[in-house]
Design a protein around this motif. Structure first.
Motif, PDB file in Angstrom:
ATOM      1  N   LEU A  70      33.870  53.884 -34.954  1.00 56.19           N
ATOM      2  CA  LEU A  70      34.842  54.374 -35.921  1.00 56.19           C
ATOM      3  C   LEU A  70      36.246  53.971 -35.481  1.00 56.19           C
ATOM      4  O   LEU A  70      36.670  54.308 -34.384  1.00 56.19           O
ATOM      5  CB  LEU A  70      34.764  55.905 -36.023  1.00 56.19           C
ATOM      6  N   VAL A  96      40.076  54.577 -36.658  1.00 57.21           N
ATOM      7  CA  VAL A  96      40.753  55.530 -37.536  1.00 57.21           C
ATOM      8  C   VAL A  96      42.265  55.469 -37.324  1.00 57.21           C
ATOM      9  O   VAL A  96      42.743  55.245 -36.216  1.00 57.21           O
ATOM     10  CB  VAL A  96      40.210  56.970 -37.309  1.00 57.21           C
ATOM     11  N   VAL A 144      44.680  58.955 -44.525  1.00 62.09           N
ATOM     12  CA  VAL A 144      43.870  58.430 -43.431  1.00 62.09           C
ATOM     13  C   VAL A 144      43.094  57.208 -43.910  1.00 62.09           C
ATOM     14  O   VAL A 144      42.706  57.129 -45.076  1.00 62.09           O
ATOM     15  CB  VAL A 144      42.896  59.504 -42.888  1.00 62.09           C
ATOM     16  N   ALA A 159      39.846  54.676 -42.389  1.00 61.65           N
ATOM     17  CA  ALA A 159      38.833  54.569 -41.345  1.00 61.65           C
ATOM     18  C   ALA A 159      37.907  53.398 -41.648  1.00 61.65           C
ATOM     19  O   ALA A 159      37.555  53.154 -42.805  1.00 61.65           O
ATOM     20  CB  ALA A 159      38.024  55.857 -41.255  1.00 61.65           C
ATOM     21  N   LYS A 194      38.958  55.921 -47.031  1.00 61.86           N
ATOM     22  CA  LYS A 194      40.377  56.282 -47.087  1.00 61.86           C
ATOM     23  C   LYS A 194      40.544  57.501 -47.969  1.00 61.86           C
ATOM     24  O   LYS A 194      39.759  57.730 -48.891  1.00 61.86           O
ATOM     25  CB  LYS A 194      41.228  55.120 -47.591  1.00 61.86           C
ATOM     26  N   GLY A 207      43.511  63.295 -39.797  1.00 65.05           N
ATOM     27  CA  GLY A 207      42.764  62.112 -40.214  1.00 65.05           C
ATOM     28  C   GLY A 207      41.468  61.929 -39.438  1.00 65.05           C
ATOM     29  O   GLY A 207      40.430  61.588 -40.006  1.00 65.05           O
ATOM     30  N   LEU A 208      41.508  62.177 -38.142  1.00 65.41           N
ATOM     31  CA  LEU A 208      40.294  62.057 -37.343  1.00 65.41           C
ATOM     32  C   LEU A 208      39.277  63.123 -37.747  1.00 65.41           C
ATOM     33  O   LEU A 208      38.090  62.823 -37.881  1.00 65.41           O
ATOM     34  CB  LEU A 208      40.613  62.150 -35.852  1.00 65.41           C
ATOM     35  N   SER A 245      37.684  62.063 -40.942  1.00 64.92           N
ATOM     36  CA  SER A 245      36.809  60.902 -40.718  1.00 64.92           C
ATOM     37  C   SER A 245      35.488  61.305 -40.079  1.00 64.92           C
ATOM     38  O   SER A 245      34.424  60.843 -40.500  1.00 64.92           O
ATOM     39  CB  SER A 245      37.513  59.870 -39.831  1.00 64.92           C
ATOM     40  N   THR A 286      41.321  54.677 -31.711  1.00 66.89           N
ATOM     41  CA  THR A 286      42.526  55.166 -32.365  1.00 66.89           C
ATOM     42  C   THR A 286      43.751  54.539 -31.700  1.00 66.89           C
ATOM     43  O   THR A 286      43.728  54.273 -30.498  1.00 66.89           O
ATOM     44  CB  THR A 286      42.630  56.710 -32.295  1.00 66.89           C
ATOM     45  N   ALA A 311      42.009  49.915 -40.277  1.00 70.41           N
ATOM     46  CA  ALA A 311      42.193  51.339 -40.569  1.00 70.41           C
ATOM     47  C   ALA A 311      43.615  51.613 -41.041  1.00 70.41           C
ATOM     48  O   ALA A 311      43.833  52.415 -41.955  1.00 70.41           O
ATOM     49  CB  ALA A 311      41.859  52.174 -39.334  1.00 70.41           C
TER      50      ALA A 311
END
Length: 127
Positions: free
Chosen positions: A4, A6, A19, A21, A33, A49-50, A53, A67, A114
């Motif tokens: 992932l 993000v 966000v 991802a 998104k 956002g994390l 996701s 990230t 991302a």
């Protein structure tokens, strides 16, 4: 292993956040998104956002997260963030579903997929 990438974006004028991802499973890529609620700062947007996701992910054995937010990567590894502990706690709870989780900080230039998705969602939210 599921991967992932993000990133979050935030409008400094009104606090609107979004966000983006990129999810990779078995060499298949999926782009995600979404506009997020307003956030107090970019760090809060990154945590929100994390969380969003992770909630979108299918249950797979292992998870690798990338990230470009140093504070998010450090907070997850330490399980602590002075001003964002409630977000860290939510993330840690979500991650208990995975037997192995690797969290990596990467430079912004390596997280462009991302980032672009987050910017698209942010622009769409402004309409």
């Amino acid at each position: 292993m599921m991967t992932l990438y993000v990133d979050a974006a935030r409008n400094v004028h009104d606090g609107q956040s979004a966000v983006g991802a990129v999810l990779i499973i078995n060499k298949q890529q999926q782009q995600l998104k979404k506009a997020l609620p307003q956030s107090a700062d970019n760090h809060e947007a990154e945590f929100m956002g994390l969380i969003w996701s992770i909630k979108q992910l299918p249950m797979v054995d292992n998870l690798q997260i990338y990230t470009d937010s140093k504070i998010v990567a450090d907070a997850i590894q330490k399980k602590y963030a002075k001003h964002y502990q409630s977000y860290v706690d939510q993330i840690m709870t979500l991650l208990t579903e995975y037997p192995l989780v690797l969290v990596n900080w990467i430079p912004e230039k390596q997280n462009q997929g991302a980032h672009q998705l987050a910017m698209q969602a942010l622009k769409k939210a402004k309409r």
